[in-house]
Design a protein around this motif. Sequence first.
Motif, short mmCIF file in Angstrom:
data_model
loop_
_atom_site.label_atom_id
_atom_site.label_comp_id
_atom_site.label_asym_id
_atom_site.label_seq_id
_atom_site.Cartn_x
_atom_site.Cartn_y
_atom_site.Cartn_z
N ARG A 50 6.09 -1.37 -14.75
CA ARG A 50 6.11 -2.78 -15.00
C ARG A 50 5.85 -2.70 -16.78
NH1 ARG A 50 0.71 -4.03 -13.58
NH2 ARG A 50 0.60 -1.57 -13.44
N VAL A 51 5.87 -3.86 -17.41
CA VAL A 51 5.45 -3.92 -18.61
C VAL A 51 4.44 -3.35 -18.92
CG1 VAL A 51 5.38 -5.81 -20.28
CG2 VAL A 51 6.91 -6.17 -18.89
N ALA A 52 3.34 -3.50 -18.22
CA ALA A 52 1.90 -2.88 -18.59
C ALA A 52 2.00 -1.50 -18.78
CB ALA A 52 1.02 -3.25 -17.35
N ASN A 53 3.01 -0.79 -18.07
CA ASN A 53 3.05 0.60 -18.22
C ASN A 53 4.03 1.08 -19.42
OD1 ASN A 53 3.87 0.35 -14.86
ND2 ASN A 53 2.00 1.31 -15.49
N GLY A 109 3.37 4.35 -26.20
CA GLY A 109 4.22 4.96 -25.28
C GLY A 109 3.77 4.56 -23.82
N LEU A 110 4.05 5.63 -23.15
CA LEU A 110 3.84 5.22 -21.46
C LEU A 110 2.37 5.17 -21.11
CD1 LEU A 110 6.68 7.48 -20.06
CD2 LEU A 110 6.60 4.86 -20.28
N ALA A 140 9.59 -0.29 -26.92
CA ALA A 140 10.04 0.69 -26.04
C ALA A 140 9.52 2.27 -25.95
CB ALA A 140 11.64 0.97 -26.48
N ALA A 141 9.61 2.75 -25.08
CA ALA A 141 8.99 4.14 -24.58
C ALA A 141 10.17 4.97 -23.87
CB ALA A 141 7.83 4.00 -23.75
N MET A 142 10.09 6.08 -24.32
CA MET A 142 11.10 7.00 -23.50
C MET A 142 10.48 7.45 -22.09
SD MET A 142 13.10 10.25 -24.90
CE MET A 142 11.50 11.07 -25.27
N TRP A 143 11.22 7.57 -21.18
CA TRP A 143 10.58 7.90 -19.79
C TRP A 143 10.64 9.62 -19.86
CZ3 TRP A 143 7.73 7.02 -16.22
CH2 TRP A 143 7.67 7.70 -14.97
#
Length: 264
Positions: A75-78, A83-84, A124-127
């Motif tokens: 979700r957005v919260a993550n 970062g993640l 944004a954050a990279m998975w």
Amino acid sequence: QRRIVEILEDHLSRLDAAQVELRRARMRANALWTATLSGAREGEDVALPEMADIQGGIQKQPKRKPVKHHFPFLRVANVTSAGLDLDDVHRAELFGDELSRLRLQRGDLLVVEGNGSPSQIGRAAMWDGSIEDCVHQNHLIRVRPRAGVLPGYLESVWNSPENRRTLMEVASSSSGLHTLSVTKLKKLQIPVPDIDRQREIVVRVEETRAALDRLLSSIAAAEAHGQALRRGVLAAAFEGKLTGRHTDSEVIDAAVAEPDGEVT
């Protein structure tokens, strides 16, 4: 009493000065990180659809309640500005080919579509691939770089202040709302140098990130210690133990620590 107040004010003024310097250090660290991301932007502009695949997510609905075929669901919260954050990952029921179509891959960029704060639009954050068979909600947009574009480079440029300003402009609407969409992201252009230069940039960015993480951890520890010292100074003052001599440090340390060594 006057002597104690005088000594107390001297100790507190020193702690206040230290706190100011720590805040300045944090601001300088953040400024260095911003400059690093700005400096990552090199090369000719390329339309985002030509360098990456853009995909929306699934909407969380009652039918998505985990039953039989449920999978991790971001979700957005993550996705935070730091970062993640995977401490609380929900699960959602998937149907048909949704898993194969929406499964995240290591290196995917997760972009926030909308948020109550306009300044957070497009963060944004990279998975990192740390959770298998993970999908994402529709308020996150997946940007998957194609061959010739390094995920680390795309993440750095994406979070640069220049790109964030562009995202704010793209997200604006006549209704006054700020939100992104797959269609809006397709209008973006990202500067892309050759692959060797991308590697050099990613190394520089990662080295700076690691150094700043260590610095910010030290600043946070110093701030926490400063708060503990402040409580210790006040406790020693209320007990009438401050003398204004070098022995005050021992008295304050004793007031800071409980018998088991825990900070009060």
